[in-house]
Enzyme design. Structure first.
Site, PDB file in Angstrom:
ATOM      1  N   GLY A   1      52.214 -64.577 -68.803  1.00  0.00           N
ATOM      2  CA  GLY A   1      51.742 -63.981 -67.568  1.00  0.00           C
ATOM      3  C   GLY A   1      52.170 -62.533 -67.449  1.00  0.00           C
ATOM      4  CG  MET A   2      51.807 -58.135 -68.332  1.00  0.00           C
ATOM      5  SD  MET A   2      51.288 -57.257 -69.799  1.00  0.00           S
ATOM      6  CE  MET A   2      52.214 -55.730 -69.589  1.00  0.00           C
TER       7      MET A   2
ATOM      8  CE  LYS B   1      59.918 -68.321 -52.024  1.00  0.00           C
ATOM      9  NZ  LYS B   1      59.635 -67.059 -51.321  1.00  0.00           N
TER      10      LYS B   1
END
Length: 439
Positions: A18-19, A212
């Site tokens: 992933g970029m 989270k």
């Protein structure tokens, strides 16, 4: 040469999957800070390749030869030791991470959704293959929270973790409080500024914060908690009137992720929940504004600790990823291991009905004699004690604001249901919780 440093000097190969904003920053830091990273790790850390979706896209500053659209083949390369997953989502990252772990590669990920749903499975795979699984960036961007919980407080007993862990919602609520603008107006502005996604549902409805919270609760209480175990409410119903009323009680409103240990007659349970809540202006989280995040940890011996900083963004999140990467690379060089998943406590998960909090209730009411007594009577019938009451407006604009002492969610829900049946109550406008007080 010592046994522990037998691999010192051998390059550590890294594959980045992933970029996007974070991936691009990780690649930049790896490239620009190569000498410093080598000094800290004890061996060169070399980028072997970057998996991307679109090979035709121009990516300045990176050698096109490093790019591939085949992440599985990149992971399988023998010169890859560490895999950095920055794709996001559940699939295909879950399968790719499992493949990496099962073939002896350590993994660093910022994928909160995946860790909230499959941390157990991935941690077991890491343990079975004697490799590391790091995910500091999955919770609060650059803010170090995971490592203090797993290492610094490993000898302490954590009682509560509470914080602001979503920058989008914190920006929206901060702007509404400061400007008096309504929710839709500020959400649109957050989108223009890049704080909100085109589809902001995951943020504004609390899904991001719930993922989270699941990760934090799992670590803090040595119990496997998933996002499905987290009670969740979003901020889309918050109005300027709620914020204005909160200010009159010397409070503000924040979307909080709260994980705490509940003890009743010696029996312990875990509560993990996300919802907008009033908090007193003197509480440390009340001053956290804009897109910033903060997490407060309360433990038996260390007391209250607060972690504050940039909770999102390419560079801040990449900093957390790089911290994990350096640790994982160093472990490779010196044959160490990071902390393993700890689920020895296996505490039961409490429902929201088991949690006692204070409440803020806003009602539109008929402006006539006897209404206050009638409404107070409904609270009393359900055992909910009123701490403060304020009437605003008159006639058709009459509004009653009530703040309660601690009560169970069930008692409060039954009270609200009874109020909605009263002729004197035109509408129950808002029901919010009040956190951060000892009353």
């Amino acid at each position: 040469m010592s046994e522990t440093a037998v691999t010192a000097g051998r390059p550590i190969g890294v594959a980045v999957l992933g970029m996007g904003n974070v991936g691009a920053e990780v690649v930049r830091i790896l490239t620009e800070n190569a000498a410093d990273i080598q000094a800290r790790v004890g061996a060169p850390v070399v980028l072997r390749g970057v998996a991307v979706r679109d090979l035709s896209k121009t990516r300045p500053g990176i050698d096109p030869a490093l790019l591939t659209a085949d992440p599985a083949t990149l992971i399988a390369r023998k010169d890859v030791d560490l895999v950095v997953e920055l794709i996001g989502g559940i699939d295909p990252p879950r399968a790719l991470i499992l493949e990496a772990l099962e073939t002896g590669k350590s993994v660093i990920t910022a994928n909160k959704a995946l860790m909230a749903a499959h941390a157990g499975e991935l941690s077991q795979a890491a343990g079975a293959n004697a490799v590391d699984l790091y995910f500091e960036a999955a919770v609060a961007g650059a803010i170090p929270v995971i490592r203090p919980l797993t290492q610094s407080l490993a000898g302490d007993s954590v009682n509560r973790v509470a914080g602001i862990v979503n920058g989008t919602t914190n920006y929206i609520l901060s702007e509404m409080a400061e400007t008096g603008a309504d929710y839709d107006e500020v959400l649109a502005e957050a989108g223009r500024l890049g704080y909100a996604e085109a589809d902001p549902t995951a943020d504004v409805e609390g899904y991001d914060a719930a993922a989270k919270a699941a990760i934090l609760a799992s670590i803090a209480f040595h119990t496997r908690v998933t996002a499905d175990d987290v009670y969740r409410e979003g901020i889309s119903a918050i109005t300027p009137a709620d914020l204005e009323a909160a200010a009159k009680f010397d409070c503000t409103i924040k979307l909080l992720a709260i994980c705490e240990r509940l003890t009743d007659d010696g029996t312990q349970r875990i509560s993990a929940r996300v919802y907008p809540a009033l908090i007193p202006l003197e509480h440390p989280l009340a001053t956290v504004n804009g897109a910033f995040n903060a997490v407060v940890v309360e433990s038996e011996n260390a007391g209250r600790l607060m972690f504050y900083g940039q909770g999102a963004g390419g560079a801040p999140t990449a900093a957390a990823v790089m911290g994990d990467l350096v640790m994982a690379a160093r472990n490779r060089v010196f044959r160490g291991r990071g902390p393993l998943e700890s689920t020895y406590a296996s505490l039961p998960i409490a429902t929201i009905d088991d949690v006692q909090t204070r409440y803020y209730v806003s009602l539109k009411v008929a402006d006539r004699p006897g209404v206050l007594a009638q409404i107070a009577g409904e609270f009393a019938k359900n055992g909910v004690s009123i701490a403060a009451m304020r009437q605003e407006g008159a006639g058709d604009e009459a509004r009653l604001i009530i703040v309660t002492h601690r009560a169970s969610d069930q008692a409060q829900s039954e009270t609200v249901a009874a109020l909605e049946e009263l002729d004197a109550v035109t509408k129950v406008s808002s029901v919010l919780r009040l956190e951060g007080t000892n009353d």
